[in-house]
Write a protein that holds these residues in place. Sequence first.
Motif, PDB file in Angstrom:
ATOM      1  N   ILE A   4       0.591  -1.346  -0.298  1.00  0.00           N
ATOM      2  CA  ILE A   4      -0.138   0.062   0.436  1.00  0.00           C
ATOM      3  C   ILE A   4       0.688   1.382   0.194  1.00  0.00           C
ATOM      4  O   ILE A   4       1.538   1.139   0.632  1.00  0.00           O
ATOM      5  N   CYS A   5       0.688   2.277  -1.089  1.00  0.00           N
ATOM      6  CA  CYS A   5       0.962   3.521  -0.801  1.00  0.00           C
ATOM      7  C   CYS A   5      -0.320   4.301   0.047  1.00  0.00           C
ATOM      8  O   CYS A   5      -0.574   5.284  -1.100  1.00  0.00           O
ATOM      9  N   PRO A   6       0.219   4.830   1.023  1.00  0.00           N
ATOM     10  CA  PRO A   6      -0.610   6.061   1.186  1.00  0.00           C
ATOM     11  C   PRO A   6      -0.038   7.048   1.315  1.00  0.00           C
ATOM     12  O   PRO A   6       1.080   7.287   1.367  1.00  0.00           O
ATOM     13  N   GLY A   7      -1.133   8.348   1.291  1.00  0.00           N
ATOM     14  CA  GLY A   7      -0.665   9.683   1.472  1.00  0.00           C
ATOM     15  C   GLY A   7      -1.723  10.725   1.370  1.00  0.00           C
ATOM     16  O   GLY A   7      -2.906   9.849   1.488  1.00  0.00           O
ATOM     17  N   SER A   8      -1.298  11.426   1.901  1.00  0.00           N
ATOM     18  CA  SER A   8      -2.296  12.540   1.325  1.00  0.00           C
ATOM     19  C   SER A   8      -2.619  12.740  -0.118  1.00  0.00           C
ATOM     20  O   SER A   8      -3.526  13.784  -0.697  1.00  0.00           O
ATOM     21  N   ALA A  33      -3.762   4.627  -1.356  1.00  0.00           N
ATOM     22  CA  ALA A  33      -4.769   5.081  -0.178  1.00  0.00           C
ATOM     23  C   ALA A  33      -4.702   6.562   0.399  1.00  0.00           C
ATOM     24  O   ALA A  33      -3.293   6.912   0.536  1.00  0.00           O
ATOM     25  N   VAL A  34      -5.823   7.583  -0.012  1.00  0.00           N
ATOM     26  CA  VAL A  34      -5.781   8.583  -0.027  1.00  0.00           C
ATOM     27  C   VAL A  34      -6.474   8.395   1.320  1.00  0.00           C
ATOM     28  O   VAL A  34      -7.804   8.264   1.987  1.00  0.00           O
ATOM     29  N   GLY A  35      -5.345   9.126   2.467  1.00  0.00           N
ATOM     30  CA  GLY A  35      -5.958   9.211   3.833  1.00  0.00           C
ATOM     31  C   GLY A  35      -6.007  10.391   4.007  1.00  0.00           C
ATOM     32  O   GLY A  35      -5.845  11.248   3.952  1.00  0.00           O
ATOM     33  N   ARG A  36      -6.340  10.051   5.558  1.00  0.00           N
ATOM     34  CA  ARG A  36      -6.306  11.770   6.118  1.00  0.00           C
ATOM     35  C   ARG A  36      -5.047  11.375   7.533  1.00  0.00           C
ATOM     36  O   ARG A  36      -5.160  11.098   8.055  1.00  0.00           O
ATOM     37  N   ASN A  37      -4.762  12.956   7.442  1.00  0.00           N
ATOM     38  CA  ASN A  37      -3.364  13.151   8.087  1.00  0.00           C
ATOM     39  C   ASN A  37      -3.833  14.565   8.833  1.00  0.00           C
ATOM     40  O   ASN A  37      -4.039  15.669   8.462  1.00  0.00           O
ATOM     41  N   SER A  38      -4.157  14.091  10.563  1.00  0.00           N
ATOM     42  CA  SER A  38      -4.962  15.047  10.954  1.00  0.00           C
ATOM     43  C   SER A  38      -4.365  16.505  10.882  1.00  0.00           C
ATOM     44  O   SER A  38      -5.267  17.448  11.978  1.00  0.00           O
ATOM     45  N   SER A  39      -3.108  16.234  11.259  1.00  0.00           N
ATOM     46  CA  SER A  39      -2.918  17.726  10.596  1.00  0.00           C
ATOM     47  C   SER A  39      -2.802  18.861   9.510  1.00  0.00           C
ATOM     48  O   SER A  39      -2.007  19.918  10.044  1.00  0.00           O
ATOM     49  N   LYS A  40      -3.178  18.102   9.177  1.00  0.00           N
ATOM     50  CA  LYS A  40      -3.174  18.855   7.448  1.00  0.00           C
ATOM     51  C   LYS A  40      -4.920  19.117   7.210  1.00  0.00           C
ATOM     52  O   LYS A  40      -5.923  18.921   7.585  1.00  0.00           O
ATOM     53  N   ASN A  41      -4.520  20.576   6.304  1.00  0.00           N
ATOM     54  CA  ASN A  41      -6.131  21.108   6.001  1.00  0.00           C
ATOM     55  C   ASN A  41      -5.477  20.947   4.497  1.00  0.00           C
ATOM     56  O   ASN A  41      -4.380  21.343   4.256  1.00  0.00           O
ATOM     57  N   TYR A  42      -6.714  20.234   3.850  1.00  0.00           N
ATOM     58  CA  TYR A  42      -6.778  19.934   2.661  1.00  0.00           C
ATOM     59  C   TYR A  42      -7.421  20.807   1.701  1.00  0.00           C
ATOM     60  O   TYR A  42      -8.275  21.251   1.757  1.00  0.00           O
ATOM     61  N   LEU A  43      -6.465  21.428   0.191  1.00  0.00           N
ATOM     62  CA  LEU A  43      -6.618  22.149  -0.591  1.00  0.00           C
ATOM     63  C   LEU A  43      -7.905  21.144  -2.051  1.00  0.00           C
ATOM     64  O   LEU A  43      -9.219  21.619  -1.642  1.00  0.00           O
ATOM     65  N   PHE A  44      -7.863  19.343  -1.694  1.00  0.00           N
ATOM     66  CA  PHE A  44      -8.557  19.418  -2.573  1.00  0.00           C
ATOM     67  C   PHE A  44      -9.734  18.098  -1.629  1.00  0.00           C
ATOM     68  O   PHE A  44      -9.139  17.244  -0.954  1.00  0.00           O
ATOM     69  N   ARG A  49      -9.343  14.135  -4.571  1.00  0.00           N
ATOM     70  CA  ARG A  49      -7.665  13.914  -5.057  1.00  0.00           C
ATOM     71  C   ARG A  49      -7.414  11.759  -5.874  1.00  0.00           C
ATOM     72  O   ARG A  49      -6.266  11.386  -5.962  1.00  0.00           O
ATOM     73  N   VAL A  50      -8.173  11.566  -5.331  1.00  0.00           N
ATOM     74  CA  VAL A  50      -8.737   9.963  -6.033  1.00  0.00           C
ATOM     75  C   VAL A  50      -8.496   9.805  -7.275  1.00  0.00           C
ATOM     76  O   VAL A  50      -8.281   9.112  -8.567  1.00  0.00           O
ATOM     77  N   GLU A  51      -9.808  10.928  -8.470  1.00  0.00           N
ATOM     78  CA  GLU A  51      -9.881  11.318  -9.503  1.00  0.00           C
ATOM     79  C   GLU A  51      -8.258  11.696  -9.933  1.00  0.00           C
ATOM     80  O   GLU A  51      -7.894  11.023 -11.111  1.00  0.00           O
ATOM     81  N   MET A  52      -7.137  12.251  -9.161  1.00  0.00           N
ATOM     82  CA  MET A  52      -6.514  13.010  -9.997  1.00  0.00           C
ATOM     83  C   MET A  52      -5.052  11.918  -9.667  1.00  0.00           C
ATOM     84  O   MET A  52      -4.411  11.228 -10.806  1.00  0.00           O
ATOM     85  N   VAL A  64      -6.865   2.782  -6.961  1.00  0.00           N
ATOM     86  CA  VAL A  64      -6.494   3.539  -5.667  1.00  0.00           C
ATOM     87  C   VAL A  64      -7.462   3.763  -4.790  1.00  0.00           C
ATOM     88  O   VAL A  64      -9.243   3.291  -5.316  1.00  0.00           O
ATOM     89  N   VAL A  65      -7.798   4.189  -3.433  1.00  0.00           N
ATOM     90  CA  VAL A  65      -9.105   3.561  -2.802  1.00  0.00           C
ATOM     91  C   VAL A  65      -8.670   5.367  -1.906  1.00  0.00           C
ATOM     92  O   VAL A  65      -7.755   6.043  -1.582  1.00  0.00           O
ATOM     93  N   ILE A  66     -10.109   5.267  -1.321  1.00  0.00           N
ATOM     94  CA  ILE A  66     -10.182   6.186  -0.242  1.00  0.00           C
ATOM     95  C   ILE A  66      -9.990   5.410   1.138  1.00  0.00           C
ATOM     96  O   ILE A  66      -9.789   4.242   1.147  1.00  0.00           O
ATOM     97  N   LEU A  67      -8.543   6.055   1.806  1.00  0.00           N
ATOM     98  CA  LEU A  67      -9.034   6.151   3.561  1.00  0.00           C
ATOM     99  C   LEU A  67      -9.354   5.811   4.469  1.00  0.00           C
ATOM    100  O   LEU A  67      -8.980   7.296   4.663  1.00  0.00           O
ATOM    101  N   ASP A  68     -10.382   5.455   4.810  1.00  0.00           N
ATOM    102  CA  ASP A  68     -10.890   6.020   6.556  1.00  0.00           C
ATOM    103  C   ASP A  68     -10.871   5.091   7.458  1.00  0.00           C
ATOM    104  O   ASP A  68      -9.812   3.519   7.131  1.00  0.00           O
TER     105      ASP A  68
END
Length: 160
Positions: A4-8, A33-44, A49-52, A64-68
Motif C-alpha cells: 500500500i502507498c498511503p498519503g495525502s 490509499a488517499v488518507g487523512r492526516n489530522s494535522s493537515k488542511n486539505y485543498l482538494f 484526490r482519487v480522480e487525480m 486507488v482507494v479512500i482510506l477511512d
Amino acid sequence: MRAICPGSFDPVTRGHLDVIRRADRLFDEVVVAVGRNSSKNYLFTPEQRVEMLELACVGTSATVVILDGLLVDFCADNEIDVIVKGLRYASDFEYELQMAQMNHALTGIETAMLPTASQFSHISATMVRQIASLGGDVTAFVPPGITDLMDRFLAERDAG
Ligand code: PNS
C-alpha cells in the motif's frame, strides 16, 4: 506480496508517482490509499484526490482507494503485507520512522522506505498547493494532465 502507498496526495506529484511506479515493479499488487492526516488542511476533497491519482496511475496496475480510519486496520482487512513510503530528505525519515514504528507496534506490519529519485526531491505537495493557489504554473511538478484537473477543481470551488 500486496503493498500500500498511503498519503495525502493533495495533489499527487511527480515524486509520488515515481514511488508508486517503483512499488508497482517491486510488489505483486499495489493499492494507493488517499488518507487523512489530522494535522493537515486539505485543498482538494478525497474524491478529487482519487480522480487525480487514477489519471496519474494510468499504465500502472495500482488501484486507488479512500482510506477511512486507521491504516493498519485497512491493511489487516485487505491482506496488505507492506506499507511503502518515499523519502526525500532527513526530516522525512524522522517523521516516517516514527510512523513506521507506531504502525509496527499496532499490528506488526512492516514499512518499506524508498528514496525518492533525486530529480524529484525538491517537489512537495505543500509547495505545489501554494503555487497553484496563487496562480503559478505547477506543470513541471505534477504528472501530465493533473494541472487541468486542479484548475477545474479550484474553479468549481471558487464558483461554489
Ligand atoms: O502524505 P502524508 O500527509 O504524509 O500522509 C500521511 C498518512 C495519510 C499516510 C497518515 O496520516 C495515515 O496513515 N493516516 C491514516 C490514519 C492513521 O493510521 N494514522 C496513524 C498513523 S501512525
